[in-house]
Each structure stands twice: as structure tokens, then as C-alpha cells.
Motif scaffolding. Sequence first.
Motif, PDB file in Angstrom:
ATOM      1  N   TRP A 176      53.473  76.568  18.914  1.00  0.00           N
ATOM      2  CA  TRP A 176      54.240  77.415  19.835  1.00  0.00           C
ATOM      3  C   TRP A 176      53.638  77.359  21.229  1.00  0.00           C
ATOM      4  CZ3 TRP A 176      52.574  81.916  22.415  1.00  0.00           C
ATOM      5  CH2 TRP A 176      53.572  82.598  23.097  1.00  0.00           C
ATOM      6  N   GLN A 177      52.300  77.359  21.321  1.00  0.00           N
ATOM      7  CA  GLN A 177      51.636  77.285  22.621  1.00  0.00           C
ATOM      8  C   GLN A 177      51.833  75.906  23.243  1.00  0.00           C
ATOM      9  OE1 GLN A 177      49.652  79.913  24.192  1.00  0.00           O
ATOM     10  NE2 GLN A 177      50.031  78.522  25.879  1.00  0.00           N
ATOM     11  N   MET A 178      51.836  74.862  22.440  1.00  0.00           N
ATOM     12  CA  MET A 178      51.997  73.505  22.963  1.00  0.00           C
ATOM     13  C   MET A 178      53.407  73.278  23.527  1.00  0.00           C
ATOM     14  SD  MET A 178      48.999  72.725  22.467  1.00  0.00           S
ATOM     15  CE  MET A 178      47.616  73.150  21.415  1.00  0.00           C
ATOM     16  N   ARG A 179      54.395  73.937  22.952  1.00  0.00           N
ATOM     17  CA  ARG A 179      55.769  73.778  23.435  1.00  0.00           C
ATOM     18  C   ARG A 179      55.937  74.326  24.840  1.00  0.00           C
ATOM     19  NH1 ARG A 179      59.887  76.549  20.340  1.00  0.00           N
ATOM     20  NH2 ARG A 179      61.313  75.198  21.495  1.00  0.00           N
ATOM     21  N   ARG A 180      55.031  75.185  25.280  1.00  0.00           N
ATOM     22  CA  ARG A 180      55.135  75.778  26.609  1.00  0.00           C
ATOM     23  C   ARG A 180      54.576  74.879  27.702  1.00  0.00           C
ATOM     24  NH1 ARG A 180      52.920  81.819  26.192  1.00  0.00           N
ATOM     25  NH2 ARG A 180      54.014  81.944  28.209  1.00  0.00           N
ATOM     26  N   LEU A 181      53.971  73.761  27.328  1.00  0.00           N
ATOM     27  CA  LEU A 181      53.477  72.807  28.318  1.00  0.00           C
ATOM     28  C   LEU A 181      54.643  72.166  29.072  1.00  0.00           C
ATOM     29  CD1 LEU A 181      50.662  70.954  26.337  1.00  0.00           C
ATOM     30  CD2 LEU A 181      50.328  72.298  28.423  1.00  0.00           C
ATOM     31  N   ALA A 182      54.388  71.797  30.316  1.00  0.00           N
ATOM     32  CA  ALA A 182      55.385  71.058  31.080  1.00  0.00           C
ATOM     33  C   ALA A 182      55.571  69.672  30.468  1.00  0.00           C
ATOM     34  CB  ALA A 182      54.940  70.944  32.535  1.00  0.00           C
ATOM     35  N   PRO A 183      56.783  69.103  30.550  1.00  0.00           N
ATOM     36  CA  PRO A 183      57.011  67.776  29.957  1.00  0.00           C
ATOM     37  C   PRO A 183      56.069  66.697  30.489  1.00  0.00           C
ATOM     38  CG  PRO A 183      59.092  68.823  30.510  1.00  0.00           C
ATOM     39  CD  PRO A 183      58.012  69.694  31.089  1.00  0.00           C
ATOM     40  N   ASP A 184      55.639  66.816  31.763  1.00  0.00           N
ATOM     41  CA  ASP A 184      54.768  65.795  32.347  1.00  0.00           C
ATOM     42  C   ASP A 184      53.306  66.229  32.373  1.00  0.00           C
ATOM     43  OD1 ASP A 184      55.048  67.806  34.171  1.00  0.00           O
ATOM     44  OD2 ASP A 184      55.229  66.487  35.917  1.00  0.00           O
ATOM     45  N   ALA A 185      52.935  67.200  31.555  1.00  0.00           N
ATOM     46  CA  ALA A 185      51.547  67.679  31.547  1.00  0.00           C
ATOM     47  C   ALA A 185      50.586  66.538  31.205  1.00  0.00           C
ATOM     48  CB  ALA A 185      51.390  68.804  30.526  1.00  0.00           C
ATOM     49  N   GLY A 186      49.536  66.400  32.015  1.00  0.00           N
ATOM     50  CA  GLY A 186      48.525  65.367  31.775  1.00  0.00           C
ATOM     51  C   GLY A 186      49.037  63.954  31.952  1.00  0.00           C
ATOM     52  N   ALA A 187      50.032  63.763  32.827  1.00  0.00           N
ATOM     53  CA  ALA A 187      50.655  62.440  32.961  1.00  0.00           C
ATOM     54  C   ALA A 187      49.653  61.375  33.379  1.00  0.00           C
ATOM     55  CB  ALA A 187      51.801  62.503  33.971  1.00  0.00           C
ATOM     56  N   GLU A 188      48.745  61.727  34.305  1.00  0.00           N
ATOM     57  CA  GLU A 188      47.773  60.727  34.763  1.00  0.00           C
ATOM     58  C   GLU A 188      46.834  60.322  33.633  1.00  0.00           C
ATOM     59  OE1 GLU A 188      44.221  60.130  38.085  1.00  0.00           O
ATOM     60  OE2 GLU A 188      45.467  61.930  38.110  1.00  0.00           O
ATOM     61  N   MET A 189      46.378  61.302  32.864  1.00  0.00           N
ATOM     62  CA  MET A 189      45.498  60.981  31.741  1.00  0.00           C
ATOM     63  C   MET A 189      46.200  60.157  30.685  1.00  0.00           C
ATOM     64  SD  MET A 189      43.234  64.327  30.895  1.00  0.00           S
ATOM     65  CE  MET A 189      41.856  64.804  31.940  1.00  0.00           C
ATOM     66  N   ALA A 190      47.466  60.488  30.423  1.00  0.00           N
ATOM     67  CA  ALA A 190      48.201  59.774  29.383  1.00  0.00           C
ATOM     68  C   ALA A 190      48.547  58.359  29.783  1.00  0.00           C
ATOM     69  CB  ALA A 190      49.482  60.529  29.035  1.00  0.00           C
ATOM     70  N   GLY A 191      48.405  58.040  31.090  1.00  0.00           N
ATOM     71  CA  GLY A 191      48.717  56.692  31.538  1.00  0.00           C
ATOM     72  C   GLY A 191      50.119  56.542  32.042  1.00  0.00           C
TER      73      GLY A 191
END
Length: 476
Positions: free
Chosen positions: A442-457
Amino acid sequence: MSPKRLLPLIVATALFIENMDSTAISTSLPQIAADLGVEPVALKLAITTYMLALAVFIPVSGWVADRFGARRVFIAAIAVFLLGSLGCAASDGLGQLVAGRFVQGMGGAMMVPVGRLVLLRSVEKSELVRALSWLTIPAMLGPMLGPVLGGAITTYAHWRLIFLINIPMGLLGMWLAWRHIPELRQAVGPLDVRGFLLSASGLALAMFGLSAIGRGLVPGAVLAACMLAGAGLLAAYVRHARTYPQPLLRLDLLRVPTFRAAVWGGSLFRIGIGATPFLLPLMLQLSFGLDPLESGLVTFTSTAGAMVMKVVAPRILHRFGFRPVLVWNGLAASLMLCGFGLFRADTPYPLMVGVLLASGFLRSLQFTSLNAIAYADIDQARMSQASSLAAMAQQIALALGVTIGGFALSLAGTLTGRPDEAPINFTFAFLTVGLVSVVSTWQMRRLAPDAGAEMAGHAQAGREVAEPKVESRPQG
């Protein structure tokens, strides 16, 4: 070997001896309990006490490293951990074992967070996922070898040797750290002594009260007083942190969405996972009748799956991003944890091993994602405090996992009228901790769709996370 390749391997020695010790003792709980004359469930105190010491002393690890230098603190922390190991090996009762585990926790509270902090300050954010993966691959050998080695020692020798097998590796780590770890420091203000006393005493009392619930280990009135006093002290710390200019724990970091999700959601997930090293060996040995070595050979497969995932996690995050992985992978890993309770003595070993292998695969992906996303939006000036707060939350969650798992097992025995080792009781316990982990999504669903985009590549600057050039990998 270049320093960029050698540094994570040195830090990994600390993770190795900590993980080796923790997983080996979990496999040997029934034999340790029999030798010390206590019930196996009572030994949750030996596990939670270690995690309690971590939670109490981790908050000052960042300040101590900045004040006295990372190398000096790292070496001293390993020495304290080894001293606690010797105390555990010499213990003749539950009290002495708990005291030795507390000393180990004091060392571990500085050892692992300070080592991780060295890497966080040496690696670009776009390379952090790869760095954390490469750091933990050698460290995962500890939990991979721990169950098997602990089981073999307990079956063919004596459980006390479990606490001595990490001495050589610890000494090697101290020597390598003295030669190669830089003396990283930052200017810091005075230690928030009042904040440390409030947080340390509050956590100690609250966690002790929770861990001692059940089996009449401590009078109920004492437990209630401990938990109420602990809650009051922690509330006092929250008020203190709002007004003090440089608090020990920067609670305002929780306003950062990615850090908040990693702490709150990650804690719920770790509660379920934290119960597994406690419940699974007990079920395999007490309920299914396996000896410690056979139990270790079954449980180590979960770590084997985790090691495989550490290699491919960056590519998965590059392909799907943090938010989908944390939601759907977290759900799958939690439901699989509930499934552990369906194991029975006649369950085919290939099926059991396959489930544990897949579970380790999913769990490792979740941990890698949580450990990386926590620092996605944290600047270097706040990195040490963020690392301390995140590490403290992790240890509290893992300790709560053992506490909740043990309490659920005892409660199930009371409700069913059967001994603790009855399979149905383990079904109830695994279902309980697994459902707690499910809530994390439930907490993870509240993240923005582009959260951590730089880290994820996903950002061009971070593309090397998933497709690194050989010369750009600091860990090699």
C-alpha cells in the motif's frame, strides 16, 4: 586491485561475519535451547537483543564516523563484534548469551552502517544500484554458508564453535580496512546527547517489552511498564527533534517521498522477512524432525536465490522502474512467505527447495530496490543521517518480525491446544507475518511513477546502472 574494486570487498567482510553468525545461530536454536535448559521460543530474546542493540546504537554511527573517521570506527566496530562473539561462545546460560549478543550488536551497529556510508559517499547515485548489488554478493556468502555450516557444527561438534568461525574473517577485515579504507570525515556539530538518551532508552525499553511477551519470561506488569515508558520516551524524542537544531535522528527526512516509502513500507515488508530465520529452522527441526544439518541444507537455498537476483536486479529495475517492482514483487514475495506455513513433513524436498529458492529471488529484489530508492532524493550533506535512520528502522522491523512470529506461534498453540511444534501453529505464524508484509505494498503504490528514475537507469545519466561499462563499475 584498485581501491574502487577493493573497497566494497572490505566492507563485505563486515556483512559476511554478521550474516554468517545470525544465520548459523538460527539453525542451531533447538540445540542451544536444550543445552541452556530453556524452551526454543525463549531464544527469540537472543535474536531480538542483537537487533535491539543495533537499533539503539545505529543512530550515532553516522556522527561517530564523521567525528572520528570512517576507518578508525570501522576497525573498532569489528573488534567489539568479535569480543561479543567470544562472550557468546563462553556463555553458560540464557542471560550470558543475551549479554554477548548485545555486545555483538554494539559492534554491528557501527560496523555495517559505517561501511555502507563509505560507499554511499564514494559512488554516484546513477551507479548506486549496481554498487549495492556488488557489495552484497560476497556478503551473501555468509547467510548462504551459515545454515549449512551451523547445522554441521551443531550436528557433529558443538554449537559454541558457531561464534568462533567468524574470528579469522573479522581479523582479516580489520587488517584490510587499516590499509585501504580512507579516513573519511565531515565537520559535525556536538552530539545530541539528550536525543541519544531519549531514543536509546525509549527503543530499549519498548523493544525489550515486546520481545519478552509470552511464556512468562518476565512478569506482565514489568512488560507493560517497559512498553509504556519506552513509548513515552520516544514521544519525548519526537518533540525534542522538532526544536533541536541538529537532532540525532532527522525525522524531517521522512518528508521525502522516496525515503518515506523505503522506511515505512520497507519496515512492514521486513517484519515478515525478519521472522523467517526464526520460524523456518524451528519448523524444520521441531515439527518435521530434521537434524540441524538437514535443516541448514534446506534453508540455505533461499540465499542462493537471493545471490542470483543481486546480479540481475539492476536490469529488472531498468526495465520496469522502482514503483511496479516494489508493488508487484513485494506482493508476490509476501504471499510466498505465507505459503511457507503450508509445508508439511511429507512435502517433497524438491518442491520445498524450489519455493525457498524462488522466495529468496523475490526477497532479494525487494531489498535491493528498497535500499536504493531510500537515497534517490537525499543529498550528500544528509546522507549519513539518512543512512542511520534507515538502518535503525530496518533493525527495529527485523526485531519486530521475530517478536511477532514468536508471539503468533505461542498464541496459535494456546488457541489450538497443541504443542508449539505442531504444524498448524506454524501455518498460523507464517500467515500472520506474511500478511503484515502484504500491507507494505500500500505504501509502495503511493510512489510517483517515475520515482528513482535516475537510479533505475531510465534517465540518460543513469543508463550505466543497467548497462555499465567495465571501467565505470566502482565495485568490479
